[in-house]
Write a protein that holds these residues in place. Structure first.
Motif, PDB file in Angstrom:
ATOM      1  N   GLN A  81       0.817  -1.217   0.000  1.00  0.00           N
ATOM      2  CA  GLN A  81       0.000   0.000   0.000  1.00  0.00           C
ATOM      3  C   GLN A  81       0.848   1.263   0.000  1.00  0.00           C
ATOM      4  O   GLN A  81       0.472   2.272  -0.608  1.00  0.00           O
ATOM      5  CB  GLN A  81      -0.930  -0.022   1.214  1.00  0.00           C
ATOM      6  N   TYR A  82       1.995   1.232   0.679  1.00  0.00           N
ATOM      7  CA  TYR A  82       2.775   2.460   0.861  1.00  0.00           C
ATOM      8  C   TYR A  82       4.065   2.503   0.044  1.00  0.00           C
ATOM      9  O   TYR A  82       4.843   3.443   0.199  1.00  0.00           O
ATOM     10  CB  TYR A  82       3.088   2.668   2.349  1.00  0.00           C
ATOM     11  N   ALA A 125       1.981   5.182   7.855  1.00  0.00           N
ATOM     12  CA  ALA A 125       1.382   3.896   7.508  1.00  0.00           C
ATOM     13  C   ALA A 125       0.827   3.197   8.746  1.00  0.00           C
ATOM     14  O   ALA A 125      -0.263   2.608   8.709  1.00  0.00           O
ATOM     15  CB  ALA A 125       2.419   3.005   6.824  1.00  0.00           C
ATOM     16  N   ASP A 165       0.841  13.941   2.245  1.00  0.00           N
ATOM     17  CA  ASP A 165       1.445  12.807   2.941  1.00  0.00           C
ATOM     18  C   ASP A 165       2.961  12.773   2.722  1.00  0.00           C
ATOM     19  O   ASP A 165       3.725  12.460   3.639  1.00  0.00           O
ATOM     20  CB  ASP A 165       0.829  11.494   2.466  1.00  0.00           C
ATOM     21  N   ASN A 225      -2.971   2.159   9.246  1.00  0.00           N
ATOM     22  CA  ASN A 225      -3.243   0.733   9.346  1.00  0.00           C
ATOM     23  C   ASN A 225      -3.955   0.371  10.639  1.00  0.00           C
ATOM     24  O   ASN A 225      -4.942  -0.376  10.624  1.00  0.00           O
ATOM     25  CB  ASN A 225      -1.935  -0.048   9.219  1.00  0.00           C
ATOM     26  N   LEU A 233       4.048   5.733  -2.019  1.00  0.00           N
ATOM     27  CA  LEU A 233       4.295   6.941  -1.229  1.00  0.00           C
ATOM     28  C   LEU A 233       5.768   7.053  -0.846  1.00  0.00           C
ATOM     29  O   LEU A 233       6.313   8.162  -0.802  1.00  0.00           O
ATOM     30  CB  LEU A 233       3.419   6.932   0.023  1.00  0.00           C
ATOM     31  N   VAL A 272       7.245   7.886   6.430  1.00  0.00           N
ATOM     32  CA  VAL A 272       6.162   7.218   5.702  1.00  0.00           C
ATOM     33  C   VAL A 272       5.612   6.055   6.516  1.00  0.00           C
ATOM     34  O   VAL A 272       4.392   5.859   6.611  1.00  0.00           O
ATOM     35  CB  VAL A 272       6.660   6.699   4.332  1.00  0.00           C
TER      36      VAL A 272
END
Length: 314
Positions: free
Chosen positions: A43-44, A273, A243, A277, A47, A269
């Motif tokens: 997911q990250y 996260a 972000d 989460n 980013l 980051v």
């Protein structure tokens, strides 16, 4: 007192991260599981890559608000090219070149047209998002079956391919920042641009270069996001600029330039996260997450200010 201040300034990001991990483990038994950790990585990853480009812009004392829009543009262009029958390699190359072009435009506006980074990147943010909507007609573009989804869902052993790519990018930026003349000059520009210019270094070229790097990172992140969902979306990446800036600031980067670390930006980051989460695991709505992110950003900046003040007084 001086040693305590130095320790706090150097390791505050790691301390915040460790505390966040311990809190997450204590709150939810589902947090520290292989499936959840892998999901966080996938997911990250995008980013993390965007934050690397943002960090180099911030190191020069600039800001790039266009990153989320360029991510969307990279996603849409990748999907459009794949639908048109192009190979994945060609589609990725075109998307990356578009990201580079966006970075060149922003960099030229900042460096040569003397436009404020905030204004130049905001203009690019609007234009890139607009182009993404025009290309996609405002609708998501599904990619051909099996053309790119393997990249977003694949893994080497238990490590997702997206995580491997993100780690490779971080290592490259860490090396560039610490062991190349480009990285040292970028930091020097943020610390004292006038001195660098008087030393005969082409400051404008380097400042343009960091925006090009940022655009390239954003396009790559857009490709990876497209691979995760097999869809090119013109709305993907909304809010990603905030972000990315938050991650760099939490990681100790100074918005006035000259100070920041690739590794600490990654930790920044990961802190964001963890917040997202654990909130998701607890079924907490997204709005409280934004409040907590804001509090952490304020605390990080205050910590930087206090430690810097104490350092000067010492």
């Amino acid at each position: 007192m001086k040693k305590a201040t130095f320790f706090l300034k150097k390791y505050s990001t790691y301390i915040i991260f460790l505390v966040a991990v311990l809190i997450c483990i204590a709150i939810s038994p589902d947090f520290f599981t292989p499936t959840n950790i892998v999901n966080i990585g996938r997911q990250y990853a995008g980013l993390i890559i965007v934050s690397m480009g943002m960090l180099f812009v911030i190191l020069t004392g600039g800001i790039d608000l266009s990153v989320g829009s360029i991510v969307a543009l990279g996603s849409v262009i990748t999907a459009t090219c794949l639908v048109a029958g192009m190979s994945l390699g060609v589609a990725m190359m075109i998307a990356l070149l578009c990201g580079i072009l966006c970075g060149i435009i922003t960099g030229v506006l900042v460096s040569y047209a003397k436009m404020a980074p905030f204004i130049a990147s905001m203009a690019m943010m609007t234009m890139a998002r607009g182009v993404a909507f025009v290309i996609s007609n405002g609708s998501p573009i599904p990619t051909p079956e099996g053309s790119i989804i393997w990249l977003g869902t694949g893994a080497v052993g238990v490590i997702p391919t997206l995580v491997i790519i993100a780690v490779a990018v971080v290592v490259a930026f860490w090396f560039m920042q610490n062991y190349t003349s480009f990285g040292r000059i970028v930091i020097a520009i943020g610390s004292n641009e006038t001195a660098v210019r008087l030393a005969g270094i082409r400051v404008k070229l380097y400042k343009t270069g960091v925006y090009v790097i940022s655009g390239l990172c954003c396009a790559l992140a857009g490709i990876l996001l497209c691979s995760r969902t097999a869809i090119g979306s013109p709305v993907v990446g909304e809010g990603m600029e905030l972000d990315a800036i938050a991650a760099c600031v939490i990681g100790g980067a100074s918005l006035s330039g000259g100070e920041g670390s690739a590794v600490k930006a990654v930790i920044g980051v990961l802190i964001l996260a963890l917040i997202g989460n654990i909130m998701n695991l607890l079924a907490v709505p997204s709005y409280p997450q934004d409040i907590i992110k804001g509090i952490i950003i304020v605390a990080s900046v205050l910590l930087q200010t206090l430690t810097s003040s104490n350092k000067k007084e010492a």
